[in-house]
Scaffold this active site. Structure first.
Site, mmCIF file in Angstrom:
data_model
loop_
_atom_site.group_PDB
_atom_site.id
_atom_site.type_symbol
_atom_site.label_atom_id
_atom_site.label_comp_id
_atom_site.label_asym_id
_atom_site.label_seq_id
_atom_site.Cartn_x
_atom_site.Cartn_y
_atom_site.Cartn_z
ATOM 1 N N THR D 78 0.880 -1.180 0.000
ATOM 2 C CA THR D 78 0.000 0.000 0.000
ATOM 3 C C THR D 78 0.906 1.215 0.000
ATOM 4 O OG1 THR D 78 -0.087 -0.095 2.420
ATOM 5 C CG2 THR D 78 -1.930 -1.086 1.232
ATOM 6 N N GLY D 79 0.413 2.309 -0.514
ATOM 7 C CA GLY D 79 1.256 3.485 -0.677
ATOM 8 C C GLY D 79 1.207 4.415 0.515
ATOM 9 N N SER D 106 5.772 -1.023 -1.466
ATOM 10 C CA SER D 106 5.146 -0.446 -2.655
ATOM 11 C C SER D 106 6.090 0.478 -3.399
ATOM 12 C CB SER D 106 3.913 0.347 -2.224
ATOM 13 O OG SER D 106 3.442 1.162 -3.272
ATOM 14 N N TYR D 130 5.030 -0.932 -10.233
ATOM 15 C CA TYR D 130 4.206 -0.458 -11.343
ATOM 16 C C TYR D 130 5.150 -0.220 -12.511
ATOM 17 C CZ TYR D 130 0.396 0.697 -8.090
ATOM 18 O OH TYR D 130 -0.602 0.643 -7.164
ATOM 19 N N THR D 156 2.098 -5.357 -10.249
ATOM 20 C CA THR D 156 0.673 -5.042 -10.147
ATOM 21 C C THR D 156 0.078 -4.928 -11.541
ATOM 22 O OG1 THR D 156 0.924 -3.923 -8.042
ATOM 23 C CG2 THR D 156 -1.006 -3.344 -9.347
ATOM 24 N N ARG D 165 -12.023 7.066 -7.362
ATOM 25 C CA ARG D 165 -12.368 7.027 -5.930
ATOM 26 C C ARG D 165 -12.961 8.384 -5.597
ATOM 27 N NH1 ARG D 165 -6.278 4.725 -5.479
ATOM 28 N NH2 ARG D 165 -6.657 3.004 -6.962
ATOM 29 N N LYS D 220 0.154 -9.626 -9.374
ATOM 30 C CA LYS D 220 -0.893 -9.220 -8.424
ATOM 31 C C LYS D 220 -2.048 -8.567 -9.163
ATOM 32 C CE LYS D 220 -1.590 -6.037 -4.504
ATOM 33 N NZ LYS D 220 -2.142 -4.841 -5.117
ATOM 34 N N HIS D 244 -7.217 -4.973 -5.704
ATOM 35 C CA HIS D 244 -6.661 -3.694 -5.273
ATOM 36 C C HIS D 244 -7.529 -3.086 -4.170
ATOM 37 C CE1 HIS D 244 -3.367 -1.151 -7.153
ATOM 38 N NE2 HIS D 244 -3.752 -0.401 -6.140
ATOM 39 N N ARG D 279 -10.151 -9.689 7.972
ATOM 40 C CA ARG D 279 -10.381 -8.891 9.175
ATOM 41 C C ARG D 279 -10.245 -9.673 10.470
ATOM 42 N NH1 ARG D 279 -9.548 -5.948 5.792
ATOM 43 N NH2 ARG D 279 -10.720 -4.151 5.048
#
Lengths: 349, 349, 349, 349
Positions: D78-79, D106, D130, D156, D165, D220, D244, D279
Site C-alpha cells: 500500500t502506498g 510499494s 508499477y 501489479t 475514488r 498481483k 486492489h 479482518r
C-alpha cells in the site's frame, strides 16, 4: 459542491426542483419496485476483468443504425423538459449534439420538433411516438419528424394507459399553465384530451407506421422473448428493452435482466438497446457485455438539465463517458468491439 | 388526506382505531413471520408483460361457483366488524353488494346472519363456519345460513385451537361489553364458553356437513398438496388457500407460494381461491396467473370499514378494481380468461 | 410487564443483570455470526401444516435414553448460574424437576454436584464434563456424578481452548470473589489454573471415559457427518449437535442446519439432540421434524433464572411447553410420534 | 480503549487520522461495492469444524516461495505510509521483521527502498512494481530492489489507469508537501508526472521483467481463471488474487470468491495468495482452506501504523496470529498442512 458522479446531480435536482416536478420525474408505478429494481439489478452483476491487455489507446465510439456516436449512451425520451430547465428540449438537443450522441425527442416535449431541430442543426435525433386515437395527429407527427431530419422513429409500446404513480395522484400533477405539449397543439386545438392515447394498438400497426415513413422503426418497451420475436417478425429495425423507468407496470423485470432474454431471442437480427437504471459508466459496460448496442439515460439527463441546462447535461454525459472509458480499460477492453459476455457473471446474491 | 392506495387506509385505521382493536386486526401468531411473508412473497414474483395487444375493451368480470362477480376480489371472513365500524357486518354486506362481489360472513360476526341478510338483500354471500363441540349449534348455523340465501358454506380448517397472538395476550383482548358474537347467542345462552371449538374435527366431518346442507362446501386453510388432494377426495366444491392471515401457525408458507402447490395438485377439479397479503390490484393479477379463480381480502376490508363504513369499504374495493384492470391492461390481457402462468416468474431474490 | 414469550425474559435479563454477567451469557465468539445464525436459521424453515386431524388429545411426552420427560426440551449445560440467581444451579435443578425434564449440570457450576442433587432429589440429570489436563480431577467428577445418581455423561468436544469472546476480554470477565467453580475445589486446591483443559483429547478418550463409568456417554459439539460417524463408531449413546451457543468457532454452521447432516449420517443408531437458537415452541417442533429426539435450551434458561430463579425458569419452560403443544396441534400432530420431516421445508430465502 | 480485534484499530484510525488520509486509505472505486464485498464474501463461507483432534501442539508456520514465515499473513503493498505514521514504511518493515513475516514494499512508498532495507536488515521483503511509461525508471527500481536483498518482485497488473475514488476527487487528494514518492525521485527529477504509468503493458512484459532480474515474479491483481492460466504460461512464480482493495474496477468479484476459480485453474503449478477483506484470524483459515498459500493485509496494516507505528502494526499482526491459531485449533487442525477444502462450505445465503 463538486459534481463527481451522477448521484450528485440527483441530489441537486431533488434539492432545487419544485417538489411537483421532482416527484413527476422520480415517480414509479405503485410501490416503485421495478423503478428501484432497475438499479439494483445492475448491482447483482459482477465483472470478470482481464489484465495486462494493451489499453493505451481507447476507442469508445460505436454506431447505432449506421450512425456513429461518441460513446454508447444516448438520451431516452422523457416528457416535459421545461419542468427541469426553461429552455427545455432545446437544451437537451444542444447537449446531445455537443457530446456527439443521439437524442430521442418525446411526443410530450414542451418544445416543438421544429424548435428542437433548429436549436441543434445536424444533431442525431430520433423521434418517440405515442399512437393517438386521433391517428391523423400521429401521422402528422411522424411526417413532420421525418421532414425535419429525425433519423429514427421510436414507437412506445408499453403505455396503452398511464401507470398509477401515487405521488402524481396525490400532487394532482399537471403542467404549469405556461408550458404546453407543443407538438400536439395543431392536432388538438383545444388542448390535449384525457385518454387521448389509443389502447387498441397492436402489432399490425407497425405495418401502418411503415406505410407512413421510410424512417427505421425502433420499438420501445419490450421485456420478453416472445415480444422480441414478434418485433423482429414485424420488421422493426431496433428494440429498446425498457419498462418506462418503472412508471408503467410495477413488478415487471429490471431491464438489464430482461435484456438477456431479449438479446437471446433476437439473435443479432436487429439492434437491441436498453434504458433504465444506468447510473455509472460501468453500468453501460455491463449492458454492452450482455448484448446491448447502446443504452439510453432518462432521469440522469433530467438531473443534468436541472443542474445547468445544456451545460449540466453535458457534464452528466461527460462523467458517464469518462467512467465508461475507465471501466472498459480496467476490464481489459480497448474498444467497444472487445466487449462481450465473458466480462460479466450474475452474482450469487 | 387523499386515499390513493390500500396502505393509505391502513395508515388511517392504525391512527383512528382504538389500539386494542387495531392490535387485534393486525395480529399475527408468535413472531408474525407468516403474516408478513404473505405480503413479501408477492414481491418476489415478477410479471412478464406483453405489449401491443388490443386492450381497449377490458372485461374483468369472473364467476365463482357459477355466480358472476364484478371482478375477482371478494371479502374474506373476519370477525367482529363492529370493532371497526358501528354498523359492523351490515356495512360490509352493503358494500359488497354495491360492488357486486361476494362477502363471506364469519361465524364470529357482531351482527346476526339475519341482520346481514336484511341489510343487503340479494347480495352474493357465503357463510364461514367453525365447528363447535356443541354440534347442534353448528348445525343450526348452517341451516340458518342456507335458509337466508347464503350460497356457499366455508369450513375453516386451521383453527382447532386459537393461535398465540402476543399482542392480544398482552392487551387481554376481549370484545367490549356492548358487542356480542350474536350468531351464537341462541346456542350458548350464557355466553360463549372458552374452548368452544371442536379440535377433534377430521375430514369425515365434511360428510356430516354434506348431510346438513345442499350448499356447496368450500374448505379454507389448506396449504399443502396432500390436504388439497384430500379436500377434492372428500367432495368439497372449492378450496381457499389460507393461513388465517398468519394468525394461526407462524412460519407456515406464504399463501401465494402455497397456491402454486395446491393448484398443481387440484388439476382443475375444484375452484381454488387464496387470501392473505393482497395489497394492490397487481397482487390479484399474480394470484390469478398462478391459478386462483378469485382472491379474498381480510384486513384491507377492515381498514375500509374503519375509514368510512360501507363507503370506505367500497373505496377500497374500487381502488383494487381500478388497479387490477390497469395491471391487466399493462400486462397485455383484455379479459380474465387471458390471464395465465406465462405472465409471471419467480424472481431470483 | 407480562411475560408472554421468551424474548420478554431476555429483555428482563438484559435490563436487570449486571452488565458483566449479561455480556458473559450473551457472548458469542468474534463477530457473533454463528450465535445469531443459530436463531436465523430456524426462520428459514417453513412448516407444511396439515389440517383436519383429530388433535383433541395431545401427547407431548417423549423419552431420552429411556427416561420419560414431560416434553422434548431439556436444560443445556451452561456455567455460573449464580451470576443469574443467588441459589444458582440448585434453582435450576428444582425447576427442571418441577417441570419433569432433564437438566444437564455443567462442570463449571457454582454449586457442587452434591448440592445440586440434594436440591432436587429424584430429578433426571446428566453431568457435563470437560476433560482436564489433570485427568484424575475429571475421573473424580465422573465418579461423583455417577454415585449421585446422574444418569448420563455429556462430554463437551468443542472446547480444546476457549473461544474469543470480545466483550469478555473487554470486561476482563471473571467470577466475583464470592462465587466459585465448586466442583473442582477438591482437585485444584489453590484455584482453577488457566489453561486447565486438555487440548490433546481425541476420540480414543471416549474409551477411557467408558472405562470409568457405566453411564451412557453423550457427546456434545458435533457439527459434521464425519464426526457423527466417528461418534457412533466410538460407541457413544447420544450426540448433541451444538456449536456451544456460537461461543467457540465463529462462522460454523447453525445447529439446526448441522442437525440435518448429522441425523442423516447417524441413521437412527444413537439418539441425536440439538441446542442453540431455540426461542419458541415451534422451533422445538422444527428440530424434532428434522430428526432431533429432544432439544436443550441454554440462554433462555438463564433468562428465566434471572427473572425469578426457580419460578422464572419454570415460567420459561411452561411457555415453551404450551407453545410446543399448540404448534404441534396447528401442524396437525397429536403426539410426538407423528412429527416427521414432511412437516417442514427450507424456504427459498 | 482495549484493542481486542482489528475493527478496534479501524475505529482508532478513523478517529485520529486526518480525514483526507483516512479517506484515501478507506477509498473504494465508484460505489465501493467490491471493497465491501471483499469483507462480506468471507461471511458467506461456513466452517465445518472437526472435533476431538489433538490440538495441544499448534504449528502455524508456513513457507512462501521457499522462505519460512511465522504464520501465513504478510503485509500487502500500500502506498504512502507516512500518511499513517511519521516513520512510514520504516516502521512497517520493522514490524514485519519483528513478527517474522513478509512485507511487500510499494513503488509508492514514502521512504526509499534503501531506507526500508536499512530499517530492518534481514527481513523478508518483496518489492511491488508499477511499470512506468519511462521503462528505465522501472528497470532501475527492479535492480535496486534486487541489489538491496528484496526476495520477490510483485507486478501489479490491475492499474493501467487509476480507479475513480469519489472521496479522493472530492478531497482533491494529494500528498502533503513534506512527503514524497521517494523511490521515483531519481527517475523523475521534477516530480511524478500525472499518467506516468504505462497502460500498454501486456503479458509479454513479463518476459521483459524476467530479463531484468533473477527474482521470482509474482503477479498481483488476477481475478479470472483465464488470466491465471496466462500467468502460469508466462512463467510467473506466484499469483496474488487481488482487486486492489476494491479501488480499481468496482463490482468485480470479491477476492475470496475469485480465489476458488484461480486455484482451480492453477492446479498447484505456482503459489497462489490473496488479499482484500481479511479482518480476523478465521478469514485467514478460510483463505487457506480454499487454496491460498498465504494472505496479505492492506488496510489493517495501515490502521496498526496509525495506532502506534511499528508497535501498533505488531499488535495487529499478533491479534491475527492468535486468532488464526485459535480458529485452526477449534476447527481441528494442529498444523497448516491439515487445512483443506473439507473445512469450509458456502452458505445458502
Amino acid at each position: 459542491m463538486a459534481m463527481v458522479c451522477l448521484s450528485d446531480f440527483e441530489a441537486y435536482a431533488k434539492k432545487y426542483l419544485p417538489k411537483i416536478a421532482w416527484d413527476y420525474f422520480a415517480a414509479g408505478a405503485d410501490d416503485c419496485i421495478t423503478r428501484d429494481e432497475n438499479i439494483l439489478a445492475y448491482k447483482r452483476i459482477r465483472f470478470r476483468p482481464r489484465m495486462l491487455r494493451d489499453v493505451s489507446v481507447m476507442d469508445i465510439r460505436t454506431k447505432i443504425l449506421g450512425s456513429e456516436i461518441s460513446f454508447p449512451v444516448g438520451i431516452a425520451p422523457t416528457g416535459f423538459h421545461q419542468l427541469a430547465w426553461p429552455d427545455g428540449e432545446k437544451s437537451t438537443a444542444r447537449a446531445a449534439r455537443a457530446m456527439d450522441t443521439c437524442y430521442i425527442a418525446s411526443t410530450y416535449s414542451t418544445c416543438t420538433l421544429e424548435e428542437i431541430s433548429a436549436a441543434a442543426p445536424g444533431g442525431l435525433r430520433w423521434f418517440q411516438l405515442y399512437i393517438h386515437r386521433n391517428r391523423a395527429a400521429s401521422q402528422q407527427l411522424v411526417q413532420r419528424a421525418e421532414a425535419l431530419g429525425f433519423q429514427g422513429l421510436v414507437l412506445t409500446a408499453d403505455l396503452p394507459y398511464t401507470g398509477k404513480r401515487r405521488d402524481d395522484v396525490r400532487n394532482g400533477f399537471r403542467l404549469p399553465p405556461h408550458m404546453k405539449v407543443k407538438n400536439l397543439e395543431r392536432a388538438f386545438e383545444y388542448g390535449l384530451p384525457p385518454n387521448s392515447l389509443d389502447p387498441s394498438v397492436t402489432w399490425n400497426d407497425i405495418y401502418w407506421l411503415r406505410s407512413l415513413t421510410r424512417l427505421p422503426i425502433i420499438i420501445k418497451g419490450i421485456l420478453t422473448r416472445e415480444d422480441a420475436e414478434l418485433a423482429v417478425k414485424h420488421g422493426v429495425q431496433g428494440i429498446i428493452v425498457s419498462n418506462h423507468g418503472g412508471r408503467q407496470l410495477d413488478e415487471g423485470p429490471a431491464t438489464i435482466d430482461a435484456l438477456v432474454e431479449v438479446v437471446e431471442a433476437v439473435r443479432g437480427r436487429v439492434e437491441v438497446y436498453v434504458d433504465g437504471g444506468i447510473r455509472k459508466g460501468s453500468d453501460v459496460l455491463k449492458a454492452l457485455a450482455l448484448g446491448a448496442k447502446c443504452v439510453f439515460i432518462g432521469r440522469p439527463a433530467l438531473w443534468g438539465l436541472a443542474y445547468k441546462g445544456e451545460k449540466g447535461l453535458q457534464d452528466v454525459l461527460r462523467i458517464l463517458q469518462d467512467e465508461f472509458r475507465l471501466s472498459m480499460a480496467l476490464a481489459g477492453c480497448a474498444s467497444v468491439s472487445e466487449i462481450g459476455q465473458h466480462l460479466v457473471q450474475f452474482s450469487r446474491l
